[in-house]
Design a protein around this motif. Structure first.
Motif, mmCIF file in Angstrom:
data_model
loop_
_atom_site.group_PDB
_atom_site.id
_atom_site.type_symbol
_atom_site.label_atom_id
_atom_site.label_comp_id
_atom_site.label_asym_id
_atom_site.label_seq_id
_atom_site.Cartn_x
_atom_site.Cartn_y
_atom_site.Cartn_z
ATOM 1 N N ARG A 1 -38.230 -1.120 3.074
ATOM 2 C CA ARG A 1 -38.943 0.024 3.513
ATOM 3 C C ARG A 1 -38.288 0.682 4.667
ATOM 4 N NH1 ARG A 1 -43.075 0.523 7.063
ATOM 5 N NH2 ARG A 1 -43.316 -1.780 7.058
ATOM 6 N N HIS A 2 -38.078 -0.305 5.734
ATOM 7 C CA HIS A 2 -37.353 0.151 6.821
ATOM 8 C C HIS A 2 -36.079 0.617 6.572
ATOM 9 C CE1 HIS A 2 -40.053 -2.959 9.321
ATOM 10 N NE2 HIS A 2 -40.610 -1.557 9.077
ATOM 11 N N TRP A 3 -35.425 0.063 5.701
ATOM 12 C CA TRP A 3 -33.858 0.486 5.444
ATOM 13 C C TRP A 3 -34.059 1.925 4.790
ATOM 14 C CZ3 TRP A 3 -32.399 0.377 -0.060
ATOM 15 C CH2 TRP A 3 -31.103 0.861 -0.166
ATOM 16 N N VAL B 1 -9.953 9.120 8.313
ATOM 17 C CA VAL B 1 -10.489 7.643 8.109
ATOM 18 C C VAL B 1 -11.927 7.802 7.485
ATOM 19 C CG1 VAL B 1 -11.238 5.363 9.036
ATOM 20 C CG2 VAL B 1 -9.367 6.503 9.912
ATOM 21 N N VAL B 2 -12.174 7.105 6.315
ATOM 22 C CA VAL B 2 -13.500 7.065 5.715
ATOM 23 C C VAL B 2 -13.955 5.460 5.737
ATOM 24 C CG1 VAL B 2 -14.457 7.138 3.205
ATOM 25 C CG2 VAL B 2 -12.390 8.637 3.977
ATOM 26 N N VAL B 3 -15.070 5.360 6.418
ATOM 27 C CA VAL B 3 -15.517 3.757 6.711
ATOM 28 C C VAL B 3 -16.903 3.594 5.714
ATOM 29 C CG1 VAL B 3 -16.798 2.457 8.311
ATOM 30 C CG2 VAL B 3 -14.803 3.783 9.102
ATOM 31 N N PHE B 4 -16.703 2.625 4.880
ATOM 32 C CA PHE B 4 -18.039 2.300 4.392
ATOM 33 C C PHE B 4 -18.389 0.884 4.301
ATOM 34 C CE2 PHE B 4 -19.758 0.663 0.363
ATOM 35 C CZ PHE B 4 -20.457 1.343 -0.113
ATOM 36 N N PHE B 5 -19.747 0.678 4.608
ATOM 37 C CA PHE B 5 -20.191 -0.757 4.565
ATOM 38 C C PHE B 5 -20.616 -1.144 3.412
ATOM 39 C CE2 PHE B 5 -20.081 0.787 8.771
ATOM 40 C CZ PHE B 5 -19.946 -0.540 9.668
ATOM 41 N N GLY B 6 -20.184 -2.469 2.697
ATOM 42 C CA GLY B 6 -20.553 -2.859 1.652
ATOM 43 C C GLY B 6 -20.415 -4.445 1.329
ATOM 44 N N ALA C 1 -30.294 -5.982 4.219
ATOM 45 C CA ALA C 1 -31.162 -6.953 3.951
ATOM 46 C C ALA C 1 -30.590 -7.858 2.671
ATOM 47 C CB ALA C 1 -32.375 -6.519 4.049
ATOM 48 N N LYS C 2 -30.773 -9.094 2.883
ATOM 49 C CA LYS C 2 -30.473 -10.030 1.836
ATOM 50 C C LYS C 2 -31.593 -9.905 0.891
ATOM 51 C CE LYS C 2 -28.355 -13.931 2.726
ATOM 52 N NZ LYS C 2 -27.886 -15.122 3.086
ATOM 53 N N VAL C 3 -31.296 -9.912 -0.293
ATOM 54 C CA VAL C 3 -32.217 -10.172 -1.354
ATOM 55 C C VAL C 3 -32.108 -11.476 -2.350
ATOM 56 C CG1 VAL C 3 -33.127 -9.072 -3.538
ATOM 57 C CG2 VAL C 3 -32.508 -7.554 -1.815
ATOM 58 N N PRO C 4 -32.925 -12.431 -2.195
ATOM 59 C CA PRO C 4 -32.502 -13.633 -2.726
ATOM 60 C C PRO C 4 -32.225 -13.668 -4.165
ATOM 61 C CG PRO C 4 -34.602 -14.071 -1.175
ATOM 62 C CD PRO C 4 -34.164 -12.424 -1.466
ATOM 63 N N GLY C 5 -31.666 -14.379 -4.566
ATOM 64 C CA GLY C 5 -31.243 -14.593 -6.051
ATOM 65 C C GLY C 5 -31.576 -15.675 -6.898
ATOM 66 N N SER D 1 -26.614 -18.962 -3.549
ATOM 67 C CA SER D 1 -25.249 -18.102 -3.339
ATOM 68 C C SER D 1 -25.376 -16.735 -4.141
ATOM 69 C CB SER D 1 -24.091 -19.038 -3.596
ATOM 70 O OG SER D 1 -24.172 -19.503 -5.229
ATOM 71 N N SER D 2 -26.480 -16.811 -5.136
ATOM 72 C CA SER D 2 -26.493 -15.349 -5.923
ATOM 73 C C SER D 2 -27.255 -14.261 -5.560
ATOM 74 C CB SER D 2 -26.974 -15.844 -7.270
ATOM 75 O OG SER D 2 -28.364 -16.104 -7.235
ATOM 76 N N TYR D 3 -27.413 -14.278 -4.106
ATOM 77 C CA TYR D 3 -28.057 -13.151 -3.401
ATOM 78 C C TYR D 3 -27.290 -11.889 -3.520
ATOM 79 C CZ TYR D 3 -25.045 -14.084 0.413
ATOM 80 O OH TYR D 3 -23.805 -14.237 1.010
ATOM 81 N N THR D 4 -28.249 -10.898 -3.372
ATOM 82 C CA THR D 4 -27.483 -9.556 -3.285
ATOM 83 C C THR D 4 -27.993 -8.825 -2.025
ATOM 84 O OG1 THR D 4 -29.464 -8.482 -4.520
ATOM 85 C CG2 THR D 4 -27.677 -9.236 -5.651
ATOM 86 N N LEU D 5 -27.460 -7.709 -1.669
ATOM 87 C CA LEU D 5 -27.819 -7.012 -0.434
ATOM 88 C C LEU D 5 -28.111 -5.537 -0.502
ATOM 89 C CD1 LEU D 5 -24.667 -7.994 1.957
ATOM 90 C CD2 LEU D 5 -26.952 -8.939 1.861
ATOM 91 N N ASP D 6 -29.387 -5.537 -0.029
ATOM 92 C CA ASP D 6 -29.559 -3.860 0.020
ATOM 93 C C ASP D 6 -29.169 -3.352 1.301
ATOM 94 O OD1 ASP D 6 -31.535 -3.742 -2.028
ATOM 95 O OD2 ASP D 6 -33.424 -3.919 -0.935
#
Length: 203
Positions: free
Chosen positions: A11-13, A68-73, A152-156, A160-165
């Motif tokens: 929600r905050h994101w 320059v094109v900066v992308f966070f991922g 934010a980390k989303v548990p998997g 070690s199988s987490y994803t990120l929002d």
């Protein structure tokens, strides 16, 4: 991952990303003509100081003269990150000789899994001049905050199988190293190409 990073809720994101776009649209004195969100004169996204895939320190100031094109991922991102990098590679090719003056920088939000060799292999999928940067968890959090990037980390199913929002968009810098445009994910390569052409033409 720093616990502070995981404290950001979805929600905050989403709220923060929306606020970023709205604030940029209303910025006084913004230059007309960009298809993305014009953030000319923004006081954030002013610099980066991280390490490249070989562990060498890098800053945005080193790349003045390029657009320059900066992308966070992160490399294990299932859709947004590879799509964004793929579109950027296609646009660079579309721009022909001018594409050589466009420098993509991928900043990992997942230094725990995105080691130098992992990032090097990932960047090779998109082009020889794509740069990847990484830092410690603390440096990563600081860099993200300085760009108003939320993650934010989303548990998997396993540890070690987490994803990120994360904020899904790219920051475009002119040849003088000034942030100018925030390009939202989903805008398509034509939008990105037009804004890059405008920045390239400014010289």
């Amino acid at each position: 991952m720093n616990p502070q990073a995981t404290a950001w809720s979805r929600r905050h994101w989403l709220a923060a990303t929306a606020a970023l776009a709205l604030a940029a649209c209303d910025r006084p004195g913004a230059t007309a003509g960009f298809k993305g969100v014009d953030i000319t004169g923004a006081e954030y996204a002013s610099g980066l100081s991280l390490q490249d895939v070989d562990g060498q320190p890098r800053t945005l100031a080193q790349y003045k003269g390029k657009v320059v094109v900066v992308f966070f991922g992160y490399t294990q991102c299932p859709d947004v990150c590879p799509t964004t990098m793929g579109e950027l590679a296609a646009v660079k090719q579309q721009l022909g000789e001018q594409g050589k003056d466009v420098l993509p920088i991928f900043v990992t939000l997942d230094p725990e899994r995105d080691t130098g060799p992992v990032l090097k292999a990932y960047m090779a999928n998109f082009g020889p001049d794509f740069i990847a940067l990484r830092g410690t968890p603390e440096q990563t959090l600081a860099a993200a905050k300085s760009f108003k990037v939320f993650f934010a980390k989303v548990p998997g199913k396993t540890e070690s199988s987490y994803t990120l929002d994360h904020t899904a968009g790219s920051y475009l810098f002119d040849r003088q190293g000034r942030v100018r445009v925030f390009t939202r994910y989903g805008g398509g390569p034509d939008v990105l190409a037009q804004d890059l052409k405008q920045l390239l033409a400014e010289g």
